[in-house]
Motif scaffolding. Sequence first.
Motif, PDB file in Angstrom:
ATOM      1  N   ALA A   1      -5.836   1.713  -1.503  1.00  0.00           N
ATOM      2  CA  ALA A   1      -5.389   2.225  -0.191  1.00  0.00           C
ATOM      3  C   ALA A   1      -6.089   3.551   0.131  1.00  0.00           C
ATOM      4  O   ALA A   1      -6.481   3.787   1.284  1.00  0.00           O
TER       5      ALA A   1
ATOM      6  N   PHE B   1       0.839  -1.203   0.000  1.00  0.00           N
ATOM      7  CA  PHE B   1       0.000   0.000   0.000  1.00  0.00           C
ATOM      8  C   PHE B   1       0.874   1.254   0.000  1.00  0.00           C
ATOM      9  O   PHE B   1       0.382   2.360   0.072  1.00  0.00           O
TER      10      PHE B   1
ATOM     11  N   THR C   1      -2.843  -0.398  -6.395  1.00  0.00           N
ATOM     12  CA  THR C   1      -2.739  -0.512  -4.931  1.00  0.00           C
ATOM     13  C   THR C   1      -3.067   0.821  -4.243  1.00  0.00           C
ATOM     14  O   THR C   1      -3.777   0.838  -3.244  1.00  0.00           O
TER      15      THR C   1
ATOM     16  N   PHE D   1      -5.238  -4.784   3.558  1.00  0.00           N
ATOM     17  CA  PHE D   1      -4.337  -5.386   2.566  1.00  0.00           C
ATOM     18  C   PHE D   1      -3.924  -6.792   3.007  1.00  0.00           C
ATOM     19  O   PHE D   1      -3.875  -7.716   2.209  1.00  0.00           O
TER      20      PHE D   1
ATOM     21  N   ALA E   1      -4.560   1.246   5.706  1.00  0.00           N
ATOM     22  CA  ALA E   1      -4.889   0.112   4.825  1.00  0.00           C
ATOM     23  C   ALA E   1      -4.202  -1.190   5.261  1.00  0.00           C
ATOM     24  O   ALA E   1      -4.416  -2.242   4.652  1.00  0.00           O
TER      25      ALA E   1
ATOM     26  N   ASN F   1      -0.330   2.749   8.583  1.00  0.00           N
ATOM     27  CA  ASN F   1      -1.148   3.018   7.407  1.00  0.00           C
ATOM     28  C   ASN F   1      -2.543   2.414   7.618  1.00  0.00           C
ATOM     29  O   ASN F   1      -2.657   1.237   7.984  1.00  0.00           O
TER      30      ASN F   1
END
Length: 326
Positions: free
Chosen positions: A189, A123, A185, A212, A208, A206
């Motif tokens: 994200a 991400f 990606t 992910f 995400a 992050n």
Amino acid sequence: MNDPAAEFQHETVLLKEAVDALAVKNDGFYIDATFGRGGHSSLILSRLNKSGCLLLIDKDPQAIAYAKEKYKKDARVVVWQGSFKDFPRALEQLEINRKPDGLLLDLGVSSPQLDDASRGFSFQRDGELDMRMNPEVGESAAEWINVAEEKEIADVLWQFGEERFARRIARSIVKKRVLSPIETTLHLANIIAGAIPKAKQKKGKNPATKSFQAIRIFINKELDDLEGCLQRSIHSLAQHGRIVIISFHSLEDRMVKRFLKDKSTRAKLPRGLPIMDSQLDEWQKKNGMPAVVFEIIGKPVKASVQEIAVNARSRSAIMRTGEKIA
Ligand SMILES: C[S@@+](CC[C@H](N)C(=O)[O-])C[C@H]1O[C@@H](n2cnc3c(N)ncnc32)[C@H](O)[C@@H]1O
């Protein structure tokens, strides 16, 4: 050959601990079932003599190409591409008439996979949203996420990522993909980040991350593969063969822990039952209780403070070992 290892390195986790746990005999037969870039393999090979043998397995074509090139002159090494759950099939296809004395699983993705944006795992780097360990087989993350039902997406994020905003994220994905398909990606994200309330996002992490990880586990059927491999080790390992598993995710570790516990637990016998220790296994089988197949070796092992300081990825690693006794 385009050498991916020259560009992307993998820092091996629990290197000495894992190879020590295999208790390598110098003429034994071992399987490194998650070759990656072969950190564990090199150390195993250093403990094998000419009669020893090492089978290298990975799903990833780049890992396989690297292994074939690196060991083309080493007669002790055999390389096979596929899922580790199919290791008995690899033995059949390669006509190896010997049961392995040890099987090593170092789960998850390698740094070369994560660092190469074109593999679509990261991400942090923009790339085509793929996430397959073998990009030649099955459905990519983009193919799935652009057609999956909202509920299925939410279930995947919750089940494999324990993402508490799974429903909100799934709703947002389904809304946004109508405007333009999610192909990269960073596109995904950004949608995930936008669906999680700012106040609930953790500093330095992050937003995400969990999603992910969940999508990767789902796309690669990682838990099915692990369960399949554990089950097959019951029949396919040699007597006193060892299985060593390094997990990075609580769902994987729970599965390994439960498997080893179930397969190593002796039934509590009713008091006064007139049977001897040597008859226990037979009695257990006759009474429909699971047979005792493994002995748990040592305590679960975690990375040392020193290792974590130089390799942050090792922070979440946990290693368990079992030895086949029946
Ligand atoms: C953490 S890396 C292993 C790193 C390796 N121990 C080293 O020192 O370089 C995990 C590797 O396992 C592979 N892999 C993951 N799941 C697999 C599966 N079910 N079957 C075969 N290979 C798998 C990945 O493609 C990746 O290359």
